[in-house]
Design a protein around this motif. Sequence first.
Motif, PDB file in Angstrom:
ATOM      1  N   ILE A 151      -4.332  -7.720  -5.411  1.00  9.41           N
ATOM      2  CA  ILE A 151      -3.702  -9.042  -5.254  1.00  9.41           C
ATOM      3  C   ILE A 151      -2.622  -8.977  -4.173  1.00  9.41           C
ATOM      4  CG2 ILE A 151      -2.198 -10.699  -6.414  1.00  9.41           C
ATOM      5  CD1 ILE A 151      -3.809 -10.114  -8.973  1.00  9.41           C
ATOM      6  N   TYR A 152      -1.806  -7.909  -4.215  1.00  8.90           N
ATOM      7  CA  TYR A 152      -0.770  -7.766  -3.186  1.00  8.90           C
ATOM      8  C   TYR A 152      -1.393  -7.659  -1.789  1.00  8.90           C
ATOM      9  CZ  TYR A 152       2.567  -6.893  -6.952  1.00  8.90           C
ATOM     10  OH  TYR A 152       3.364  -6.998  -8.051  1.00  8.90           O
ATOM     11  N   GLU A 153      -2.494  -6.913  -1.701  1.00  9.24           N
ATOM     12  CA  GLU A 153      -3.169  -6.772  -0.402  1.00  9.24           C
ATOM     13  C   GLU A 153      -3.719  -8.105   0.071  1.00  9.24           C
ATOM     14  OE1 GLU A 153      -6.788  -4.099   1.585  1.00  9.24           O
ATOM     15  OE2 GLU A 153      -6.232  -3.874  -0.530  1.00  9.24           O
ATOM     16  N   LEU A 154      -4.314  -8.884  -0.848  1.00  6.86           N
ATOM     17  CA  LEU A 154      -4.838 -10.196  -0.478  1.00  6.86           C
ATOM     18  C   LEU A 154      -3.717 -11.138  -0.034  1.00  6.86           C
ATOM     19  CD1 LEU A 154      -7.530 -10.852  -3.226  1.00  6.86           C
ATOM     20  CD2 LEU A 154      -7.905 -10.263  -0.836  1.00  6.86           C
ATOM     21  N   ILE A 155      -2.574 -11.050  -0.730  1.00  7.73           N
ATOM     22  CA  ILE A 155      -1.439 -11.897  -0.334  1.00  7.73           C
ATOM     23  C   ILE A 155      -0.964 -11.516   1.068  1.00  7.73           C
ATOM     24  CG2 ILE A 155       0.972 -12.424  -0.860  1.00  7.73           C
ATOM     25  CD1 ILE A 155       0.240 -12.154  -3.825  1.00  7.73           C
ATOM     26  N   SER A 156      -0.894 -10.193   1.332  1.00  4.36           N
ATOM     27  CA  SER A 156      -0.482  -9.748   2.668  1.00  4.36           C
ATOM     28  C   SER A 156      -1.469 -10.223   3.738  1.00  4.36           C
ATOM     29  CB  SER A 156      -0.373  -8.223   2.678  1.00  4.36           C
ATOM     30  OG  SER A 156      -0.037  -7.764   3.956  1.00  4.36           O
ATOM     31  N   ASN A 157      -2.780 -10.083   3.438  1.00  3.40           N
ATOM     32  CA  ASN A 157      -3.785 -10.548   4.401  1.00  3.40           C
ATOM     33  C   ASN A 157      -3.704 -12.057   4.604  1.00  3.40           C
ATOM     34  OD1 ASN A 157      -4.773  -7.963   4.711  1.00  3.40           O
ATOM     35  ND2 ASN A 157      -6.276  -8.178   3.073  1.00  3.40           N
ATOM     36  N   LEU A 158      -3.431 -12.771   3.523  1.00  2.00           N
ATOM     37  CA  LEU A 158      -3.310 -14.225   3.625  1.00  2.00           C
ATOM     38  C   LEU A 158      -2.132 -14.616   4.515  1.00  2.00           C
ATOM     39  CD1 LEU A 158      -4.364 -16.979   2.693  1.00  2.00           C
ATOM     40  CD2 LEU A 158      -2.853 -16.816   0.727  1.00  2.00           C
ATOM     41  N   GLU A 159      -1.029 -13.891   4.352  1.00  2.00           N
ATOM     42  CA  GLU A 159       0.128 -14.172   5.212  1.00  2.00           C
ATOM     43  C   GLU A 159      -0.190 -13.859   6.670  1.00  2.00           C
ATOM     44  OE1 GLU A 159       3.232 -11.854   3.567  1.00  2.00           O
ATOM     45  OE2 GLU A 159       3.583 -13.187   1.840  1.00  2.00           O
ATOM     46  N   LYS A 160      -0.908 -12.736   6.902  1.00  2.00           N
ATOM     47  CA  LYS A 160      -1.277 -12.397   8.284  1.00  2.00           C
ATOM     48  C   LYS A 160      -2.212 -13.455   8.869  1.00  2.00           C
ATOM     49  CE  LYS A 160      -0.837  -7.399   7.728  1.00  2.00           C
ATOM     50  NZ  LYS A 160      -1.552  -6.101   7.736  1.00  2.00           N
ATOM     51  N   LEU A 161      -3.191 -13.897   8.055  1.00  2.00           N
ATOM     52  CA  LEU A 161      -4.123 -14.917   8.545  1.00  2.00           C
ATOM     53  C   LEU A 161      -3.404 -16.239   8.823  1.00  2.00           C
ATOM     54  CD1 LEU A 161      -7.172 -14.255   6.207  1.00  2.00           C
ATOM     55  CD2 LEU A 161      -7.009 -13.774   8.645  1.00  2.00           C
ATOM     56  N   ALA A 162      -2.422 -16.564   7.970  1.00  2.00           N
ATOM     57  CA  ALA A 162      -1.655 -17.794   8.214  1.00  2.00           C
ATOM     58  C   ALA A 162      -0.868 -17.692   9.522  1.00  2.00           C
ATOM     59  CB  ALA A 162      -0.710 -18.054   7.040  1.00  2.00           C
ATOM     60  N   ALA A 163      -0.262 -16.486   9.756  1.00  2.00           N
ATOM     61  CA  ALA A 163       0.468 -16.301  11.013  1.00  2.00           C
ATOM     62  C   ALA A 163      -0.482 -16.381  12.210  1.00  2.00           C
ATOM     63  CB  ALA A 163       1.186 -14.946  10.990  1.00  2.00           C
TER      64      ALA A 163
END
Length: 329
Positions: free
Chosen positions: A136-148
Motif C-alpha cells: 500500500i505504501y509503495e502504491l501511494i508513493s507511485n500514485l504521488e509520482k504519477l500525479a507529479a
Amino acid sequence: MAPSHKGPRSLVHLAELTSDSQQAITEYFYSKQEDQIVEEYPEWEIPGSSPVAELMRARRELAQAENELQEKCIDQKTRRKNMDQQWSELKSKEQSLRQSFLKFNKLVKENCEKRERAENKIKEERDRQERRQEYIYELISNLEKLAATREKMKSYVNEYKKYQTYLERVVRETNEFKSIPEIFNRYETLIEAKEVLSESQDQSLAVLEEASTNMHEMTQTKSKMLMGLSNELAQLQGRYDRAKALAIRWETIVARIKATAAAKNLELTQMRSCCWNIYLQICKRKGVPIEVDRNDHEQQLLHIKRTILELKRIIKTARKKAIKASQAE
C-alpha cells in the motif's frame, strides 16, 4: 471377690467402612496390629488363688475368647468382602482414570497442535498484513509520482500547445496542407532537397575550383612556354607546328571547360532561383514581409536554415507529445 461382668467385653473396635481406598488400607493394617496386642487386666481384677475361681475365670476367659474370635472372624470376612469390593472399585477407577488420562493426553496434544497451527496462522496473517501494508505504501508513493508526472505533462502540454495551434492555423489558412503530418512531410522533403542541392553545389564548386586552378596553372605554364618559344622562334620553326597543334588541343579543352563552367553557372542560377522561391514561400506561409534582397543568397539560405530548424524542433516536440499522449492512454 471376683469382679462382676455384665457381658462379654469386646477388645476389637469396629470401624466404619469408607469409600476412600487409602483410608480403608490404613484401617486394615491398624486392625492387624490390634490382633497382636496382648490384653492385660488391671491388678484389682485378678481373683484369688482359689482353684474353683481359677477354673471359673479360665472358663469365662475361654468363652469370652471364643466369642471374640467368632466376632473377629465375622468382622474379618465382612472386611475382606469390603476390601475386595473396594479393590475392584479401585481397579475400575484406575482403569477409568487411565482411560481419562489417555483421552486428556490426546486432547492436550490436539490442543497443542491446534494452538501451534493457530499461532502459525496468526504469524502468517501478520506477515501478510505487513506485506500488504508495504505494498500500500509503495502504491501511494507511485500514485504521488504519477500525479507529479501528470502535472508536469500538463505544464508541457500548455507550454507547447501554441506550436500545435500555429500548425493548425497554417493548415487552415494556406489551404495547401490537409493536416499537420503533411507539413512535417513537406519539411522532411525540403530538408532532403536541401541536402541534395548542397552536395551537388559542393561537388560543382569543387570541380569548378579544380578546373580554374588547372587553367591558371596551364596559362602560366603556356605563357612561359610562349615566351621561351618567342625567343627561339627562328631556330624552332619545325617545332612551331607541333606547338600550334598542342595549343589548338588545349584551346579545345579550355572551350570544354568554359562550356562546363557555363552549365554550372546555369545550374547555380537555377539553384539561386530555387532558393529565392523557397524563401518567398516561407515568408508567405509565416506571414512576414520580404526583407532580404533577391541577390542576397546567403541571407536567404540563413533564413531557410532557421525555418528548417524551427520546423525540426516543432516536429521533435510534437513527436514527444504524441508519444507521451499514447503512454498516458
